[in-house]
Design a protein around this motif. Sequence first.
Motif, PDB file in Angstrom:
ATOM      1  N   SER A  72      45.379  11.583  46.427  1.00  0.00           N
ATOM      2  CA  SER A  72      46.060  11.753  45.141  1.00  0.00           C
ATOM      3  C   SER A  72      47.283  12.650  45.232  1.00  0.00           C
ATOM      4  CB  SER A  72      45.084  12.325  44.105  1.00  0.00           C
ATOM      5  OG  SER A  72      44.629  13.613  44.493  1.00  0.00           O
ATOM      6  N   GLU A  73      47.360  13.475  46.290  1.00  0.00           N
ATOM      7  CA  GLU A  73      48.494  14.377  46.460  1.00  0.00           C
ATOM      8  C   GLU A  73      49.537  13.836  47.431  1.00  0.00           C
ATOM      9  OE1 GLU A  73      47.089  18.201  47.587  1.00  0.00           O
ATOM     10  OE2 GLU A  73      45.847  18.481  45.787  1.00  0.00           O
ATOM     11  N   ASP A  76      53.035  12.704  45.972  1.00  0.00           N
ATOM     12  CA  ASP A  76      53.820  13.565  45.096  1.00  0.00           C
ATOM     13  C   ASP A  76      55.174  13.929  45.684  1.00  0.00           C
ATOM     14  OD1 ASP A  76      53.298  15.432  47.033  1.00  0.00           O
ATOM     15  OD2 ASP A  76      51.992  16.695  45.797  1.00  0.00           O
ATOM     16  N   ALA A 141      44.314   5.777  46.108  1.00  0.00           N
ATOM     17  CA  ALA A 141      45.419   6.639  45.696  1.00  0.00           C
ATOM     18  C   ALA A 141      45.032   7.688  44.670  1.00  0.00           C
ATOM     19  CB  ALA A 141      46.564   5.785  45.156  1.00  0.00           C
ATOM     20  N   THR A 142      43.967   7.484  43.924  1.00  0.00           N
ATOM     21  CA  THR A 142      43.582   8.446  42.891  1.00  0.00           C
ATOM     22  C   THR A 142      42.482   9.394  43.352  1.00  0.00           C
ATOM     23  OG1 THR A 142      41.964   6.898  41.943  1.00  0.00           O
ATOM     24  CG2 THR A 142      44.218   6.827  41.067  1.00  0.00           C
ATOM     25  N   SER A 143      42.061   9.274  44.587  1.00  0.00           N
ATOM     26  CA  SER A 143      40.948  10.084  45.077  1.00  0.00           C
ATOM     27  C   SER A 143      41.389  11.513  45.395  1.00  0.00           C
ATOM     28  CB  SER A 143      40.352   9.447  46.331  1.00  0.00           C
ATOM     29  OG  SER A 143      39.375  10.310  46.898  1.00  0.00           O
ATOM     30  N   ASP A 144      40.508  12.463  45.096  1.00  0.00           N
ATOM     31  CA  ASP A 144      40.748  13.864  45.434  1.00  0.00           C
ATOM     32  C   ASP A 144      39.944  14.303  46.652  1.00  0.00           C
ATOM     33  OD1 ASP A 144      42.514  14.301  43.296  1.00  0.00           O
ATOM     34  OD2 ASP A 144      40.830  14.599  41.917  1.00  0.00           O
TER      35      ASP A 144
END
Length: 250
Positions: A72-73, A76, A141-144
């Motif tokens: 998820s990062e 950025d 893509a949204t996993s932390d």
Amino acid sequence: MIDRRAAAGRLTSGLLRTVTSGGPSVTHALIALCCLIFLISPLSGFNSSYGNADALLAAQAGYFEHWGVIPSELWDGSGRALLTPLTALFVHGSWLHLLGNMLFLYVFGVMTEERMGRTEFTFFYVACGYLALVAYAAAHATSDQTLVGASGAISAVLGAFLYLFPRARVTSLFPFLFFLPLRFPAWIVLIFWFALQWLAVQRAGSGGPGVAYLAHVAGFALGFLYAWGRYRRTDRVKSPARATEGESQP
């Protein structure tokens, strides 16, 4: 474990090239570096400076977050996040994770490095490993959850080995056969391994990160395609049973 004397290929000029130029120093260096990094990390249990109990768990979590890939990062745009697929290649989550990866790297990396040469093998290993982790992060893509390990890069080595040494033989231990050591052509072992990874990806579906099977599949495909594109105009090594002998657990 490795018989390098029979590992030979043909250059585009048609001259026979025996791949025994100086030994697999990059493979050995990668193994040593991964082991050293693990030993000084809070995961090995040997570094008392990280403390015990809760302090150790906090140090381990911070270690993963700092050096591993957080999908998820990754997107950025920060420089630090874009470096994590590189740093994550040298971080492992446990002794079993480390030793399993290093075994595969040793068995299949030695001859692959000698076929490619040190400089090309280094670029190949790092680039394919980086891209394999990015592919996994893109799919989640949204996993932390943090992703670490050299599995993507080592899977690329396996893919390249399959193309470069299709008739090499590998001694494998199969758990469902009571760990009997059996020798098979490398192409059988590696295709069987790839099929297991692919099936694991299908079972995982969209359930999120666990074992990074998709990174394994992506790395293997990248490695095979690279070797095909780079060496398809030259003869692959087609030595029979003596080409390689090692131990692996597909």
